[in-house]
Design a protein around this motif. Structure first.
Motif, PDB file in Angstrom:
ATOM      1  N   GLU A  47       1.236  -1.063  -0.277  1.00  0.00           N
ATOM      2  CA  GLU A  47       0.223   0.437  -0.091  1.00  0.00           C
ATOM      3  C   GLU A  47       0.817   1.849   0.073  1.00  0.00           C
ATOM      4  O   GLU A  47       0.711   2.443  -1.309  1.00  0.00           O
ATOM      5  CB  GLU A  47      -0.534  -0.055   1.019  1.00  0.00           C
ATOM      6  CG  GLU A  47      -1.983   1.256   1.386  1.00  0.00           C
ATOM      7  CD  GLU A  47      -3.416   1.177   2.177  1.00  0.00           C
ATOM      8  OE1 GLU A  47      -2.885   1.891   3.365  1.00  0.00           O
ATOM      9  OE2 GLU A  47      -3.576   0.194   2.556  1.00  0.00           O
ATOM     10  N   GLU A  78      -5.463 -11.654  -6.354  1.00  0.00           N
ATOM     11  CA  GLU A  78      -6.642 -11.516  -4.961  1.00  0.00           C
ATOM     12  C   GLU A  78      -5.307 -12.467  -4.208  1.00  0.00           C
ATOM     13  O   GLU A  78      -5.634 -12.304  -2.807  1.00  0.00           O
ATOM     14  CB  GLU A  78      -6.825 -12.743  -5.572  1.00  0.00           C
ATOM     15  CG  GLU A  78      -8.054 -13.028  -4.214  1.00  0.00           C
ATOM     16  CD  GLU A  78      -9.226 -14.076  -5.044  1.00  0.00           C
ATOM     17  OE1 GLU A  78     -10.062 -14.227  -4.376  1.00  0.00           O
ATOM     18  OE2 GLU A  78      -8.882 -14.680  -5.976  1.00  0.00           O
ATOM     19  N   GLY A 109      -3.573  -8.976  -2.411  1.00  0.00           N
ATOM     20  CA  GLY A 109      -4.710  -8.329  -1.779  1.00  0.00           C
ATOM     21  C   GLY A 109      -4.448  -7.611  -2.420  1.00  0.00           C
ATOM     22  O   GLY A 109      -4.520  -5.318  -2.028  1.00  0.00           O
ATOM     23  N   GLY A 150      -5.747  -5.676  -4.350  1.00  0.00           N
ATOM     24  CA  GLY A 150      -7.570  -5.405  -5.478  1.00  0.00           C
ATOM     25  C   GLY A 150      -7.805  -4.154  -4.009  1.00  0.00           C
ATOM     26  O   GLY A 150      -8.388  -3.232  -4.567  1.00  0.00           O
ATOM     27  N   GLU A 151      -7.423  -4.279  -2.532  1.00  0.00           N
ATOM     28  CA  GLU A 151      -8.400  -3.474  -1.981  1.00  0.00           C
ATOM     29  C   GLU A 151      -6.429  -2.813  -1.687  1.00  0.00           C
ATOM     30  O   GLU A 151      -6.835  -1.306  -1.620  1.00  0.00           O
ATOM     31  CB  GLU A 151      -7.968  -4.406  -0.484  1.00  0.00           C
ATOM     32  CG  GLU A 151      -9.288  -4.794  -0.287  1.00  0.00           C
ATOM     33  CD  GLU A 151     -10.153  -4.268  -0.423  1.00  0.00           C
ATOM     34  OE1 GLU A 151     -10.360  -2.940  -0.188  1.00  0.00           O
ATOM     35  OE2 GLU A 151     -11.183  -4.408  -1.500  1.00  0.00           O
ATOM     36  N   ARG A 171      -7.942  -0.100  -4.734  1.00  0.00           N
ATOM     37  CA  ARG A 171      -8.616   0.901  -4.342  1.00  0.00           C
ATOM     38  C   ARG A 171      -8.418   1.644  -3.483  1.00  0.00           C
ATOM     39  O   ARG A 171      -8.623   3.031  -3.165  1.00  0.00           O
ATOM     40  CB  ARG A 171      -9.806  -0.003  -3.206  1.00  0.00           C
ATOM     41  CG  ARG A 171     -11.401   0.466  -3.214  1.00  0.00           C
ATOM     42  CD  ARG A 171     -11.906  -0.276  -2.364  1.00  0.00           C
ATOM     43  NE  ARG A 171     -12.454  -1.423  -2.917  1.00  0.00           N
ATOM     44  CZ  ARG A 171     -13.944  -1.217  -4.236  1.00  0.00           C
ATOM     45  NH1 ARG A 171     -14.503  -0.015  -4.608  1.00  0.00           N
ATOM     46  NH2 ARG A 171     -14.179  -2.234  -4.404  1.00  0.00           N
ATOM     47  N   THR A 172      -7.612   1.654  -2.542  1.00  0.00           N
ATOM     48  CA  THR A 172      -6.887   2.177  -1.324  1.00  0.00           C
ATOM     49  C   THR A 172      -6.521   3.548  -2.558  1.00  0.00           C
ATOM     50  O   THR A 172      -6.955   4.863  -2.447  1.00  0.00           O
ATOM     51  CB  THR A 172      -5.950   1.483  -0.112  1.00  0.00           C
ATOM     52  OG1 THR A 172      -7.269   1.048   0.880  1.00  0.00           O
ATOM     53  CG2 THR A 172      -5.886   3.253   0.424  1.00  0.00           C
ATOM     54  N   LEU A 232     -11.997  -6.221 -10.940  1.00  0.00           N
ATOM     55  CA  LEU A 232     -12.055  -5.523  -9.406  1.00  0.00           C
ATOM     56  C   LEU A 232     -13.468  -4.702  -9.232  1.00  0.00           C
ATOM     57  O   LEU A 232     -13.824  -4.740  -7.987  1.00  0.00           O
ATOM     58  CB  LEU A 232     -11.291  -4.710  -9.580  1.00  0.00           C
ATOM     59  CG  LEU A 232      -9.817  -5.521  -9.325  1.00  0.00           C
ATOM     60  CD1 LEU A 232      -8.573  -3.931  -8.844  1.00  0.00           C
ATOM     61  CD2 LEU A 232      -9.276  -6.237  -8.488  1.00  0.00           C
TER      62      LEU A 232
END
Length: 243
Positions: free
Chosen positions: A88, A112, A115, A117-118, A121-122, A160
């Motif tokens: 991130e 996936e 991780g 995807g998240e 998104r963030t 996504l």
């Protein structure tokens, strides 16, 4: 300096053959960089080559194209392992994420596992511009037509889903694309679907389609919707602005 709103530029273009280098950034990548709102320093672009298998040659070509364009390019490889324990933070340190083409099915599976995807998104919600070509376009949508499984196209529906639409790419250059998208929309397998000829990009702010842009004169964008009364697909050509 993040974009003013969550921004996605989903394309069927972005790079071209270079005059002194193997690749150069085309108009769509430059537009994605402009959307990020960076001023007073070099823009930072994160190249994600998952769909092509994280090929080192592709990474080097993108980095070289970045040097020519005055852009700092870094690479998010998943093979043999991610570049950091904090993906991130890594992604959020960039202005634009550019996802290359290849197998969207493999890309989604690997993302996936890690991780991503998240993470994306963030980043999207924080104003990092999400962009890419082909698989790097379909991935942000609900799904689309892909050759991930072989030369006969199949539909993936596990994108996504940041954008609640289907996506069709290479609409004018691969003859199976248009009929496959029409079939999927008519049957309800895909929701309404935005499609791009080669060289065209779709700009979304939040989840709303804003405009279609092109780096290739004469190329178009299209919206395919379902006529529920007849269970058929209807196609509308969209206005497209030349960059």
């Amino acid at each position: 300096m993040p974009a003013e709103q969550p921004t996605i530029l989903a394309t069927s273009g972005g790079v071209r053959a270079g005059s002194r280098t193997f690749l150069e950034f085309g108009g769509l990548i430059h537009f994605a960089l402009d959307l990020s709102g960076v001023h007073g320093r070099k823009p930072r672009l994160c190249h994600v080559g998952t769909a092509g298998g994280d090929q080192r040659a592709s990474n080097a070509n993108m980095a070289e194209a970045g040097r020519v364009a005055g852009v700092d390019v870094s690479v998010l490889n998943l093979f043999p392992m991610p570049p950091t324990d904090d993906l991130e933070d890594f992604v959020l340190s960039h202005d634009v994420v550019w996802v290359g083409g290849g197998s969207v099915a493999n890309l989604l599976a690997l993302w996936e596992v890690h991780g991503l995807g998240e993470v994306f998104r963030t980043a999207w919600q924080a104003g990092v511009v999400l962009s890419g070509v082909s698989a790097g376009s379909i991935c942000w949508h609900a799904g689309g037509a892909t050759d991930s499984f072989g030369p006969d196209l199949r539909i993936v529906t596990n994108g996504l889903g940041f954008l609640p639409y289907g996506n069709g790419v290479h609409y004018d250059s691969e003859e199976q694309r248009r009929p496959k998208v029409h079939e999927a929309v008519a049957s309800g397998v895909l929701p309404q679907t935005y499609c791009t000829d080669d060289g065209v990009g779709l700009l979304y702010r939040g989840t709303e389609f804003v405009e279609a842009v092109t780096e290739r004169a004469g190329a178009g964008a299209y919206l395919v919707t379902r006529d529920g009364s007849s269970a058929t697909a209807q196609e509308e050509e969209l206005d497209t602005r030349l960059l």
